[in-house]
Design a protein around this motif. Structure first.
Motif: not given
Length: 393
Positions: A185-192, A282-284, A302-308, A360-366
């Motif tokens: 949610r917070r890290m700036e991603k690189l465009p393709p 960042r690249r990942y 399993v854990v991170e792809t749902p956010t995307f 189910p993993y969104n805790g805000g400012d974890t």
């Protein structure tokens, strides 16, 4: 106010990517002093010497504890690595007295670090306890760390409830959400386009992001499973034109075999596949955001792809037991099953389903919550004293 020294342990690229915001926030606090202890794959050329990613972040390293050497992979090599880790961390904790030791996850070197801290009388705080992964020895490593730890930061409500059922007092368990979810949610991603330039491979076309680790429980053959995956990937490329960005396996028993197979396969497919030891966080995450799908058996699938909301195919039993969201298709580690699951994941109908996934993993400012709770607890009189087993109300 007195600065509290907090030891933080990292042994892998994935774990460091999750811990990074915690370390940065600890370093920014006037009342805290993080002592970063680096070990495992970070210090191994074979696994990419990813300590360079830590150095690039300008985070000071308090100690480097090498545990991986050039020896055959397998249970004996793992046992020897644990022996070295226990010896190295014990020596550091005997010479240094941090207020507590913060560890994440479920790897064998993390269990050794937690043991060494506990034996030295240093309280342990544990991130991501209470999870279930039936296809890896990490399952029991994680639960052993739970029983050592005095403070728990599970990543979802289900894991928090499991910790209490394991006898951990509710007032020591804080459901803070997942650090991976926060990174997304917070890290700036690189465009393709700039991502392609950084990786050295054209990712402006449809591609799959692949990470496959050995399944260390249940007697699975890592070479046979990897061969089935490679054959399925070849079929998918022939049928759909999809290309692949691969990050190599970790330092578990069987990881070296898988990585040798990746290297040989990558050399034969220079136009349709890029095999990299590590991408860095960042690249990942940038690659995950841009991918047509994520494939393999990494926890990130399993854990991170749902956010995307990106389609994911989870292979085999390594992650069995974790909550599985609507964007994830699980399949056996067999060529036909993998190919069928990938083709389904690439369909427009499933892409629409994946976009609606709820993490189910969104805790805000974890990371901020972990730092605040940890420092408050560490200042409390009696923190780290004898644990009591919680038998319920």
């Amino acid at each position: 106010m007195e600065r509290l020294r907090v030891a933080v342990v990292t042994g892998t690229r994935a774990e460091y990517g999750l811990l990074r915001p915690v370390l940065q926030k600890l370093a920014a606090r006037p009342d805290a002093e993080p002592a970063l202890l680096v070990t495992g794959a970070h210090l191994s050329e074979k696994y990419g010497a990813t300590v360079s990613e830590i150095e690039a972040d300008s985070l000071p390293i308090a100690a480097r504890i090498p545990i991986l050497f050039d020896e055959d992979a397998g249970p004996l090599a793992t046992a020897r690595a644990v022996e070295r880790a226990l010896r190295g961390f014990s020596a550091w904790f005997s010479e240094n007295r941090p207020a507590c030791c913060l560890v994440l996850g479920d790897r064998y070197e993390i269990l050794a670090a937690a043991e060494a801290a506990a034996l030295a009388g240093v309280p342990v705080a544990h991130i991501s306890g209470g999870d279930v992964t039936l296809g890896a020895q990490d399952e029991w490593y994680r639960h052993c760390i739970t029983k050592i730890a005095h403070l728990h930061f599970p990543s979802c409500a289900e894991s928090a409830a499991r910790l209490v059922r394991m006898g951990e007092a509710p007032d020591t368990v804080f459901n803070v959400g997942g650090l991976g979810d926060e990174n997304i949610r917070r890290m700036e991603k690189l465009p393709p386009a700039p991502l392609s330039e950084s990786v050295g491979f054209d990712l402006t076309r449809p591609f799959g992001l692949v990470t496959f680790h050995p399944q260390t429980a249940g007697g699975a053959d890592p070479a046979a499973q990897a061969r089935a995956l490679l054959e399925a990937m070849d079929e998918i490329t022939r049928d759909t034109g999809l290309v692949w960005l691969v990050t190599k396996a970790n330092a578990d028993a069987g990881g070296q075999v898988i990585n040798e197979m990746w290297d040989a396969w990558g050399e034969k497919h220079p136009d349709t596949a890029a095999v990299r030891t590590s991408l860095g966080v960042r690249r990942y995450l940038s690659a995950m955001a841009a991918a047509a799908l994520v494939l393999g058996n990494s926890s990130s699938g399993v854990v991170e792809t749902p956010t995307f909301g990106v389609p994911a195919v989870n292979i085999g039993a390594r992650q069995q037991g974790r909550p599985v969201c609507e964007n994830v298709i699980c399949c056996p580690a067999e060529k036909t099953a993998i190919a069928a699951a990938v083709k389904k994941a690439l369909s427009p109908a499933f892409a629409a389903v994946a976009k609606g996934a709820k993490s189910p993993y969104n805790g805000g400012d974890t990371s901020g919550r972990i730092v605040n709770i940890l420092l408050e607890a560490a200042r409390r009189p009696g923190f780290g004293g004898p644990k009591r087993f919680y038998d319920g109300p």
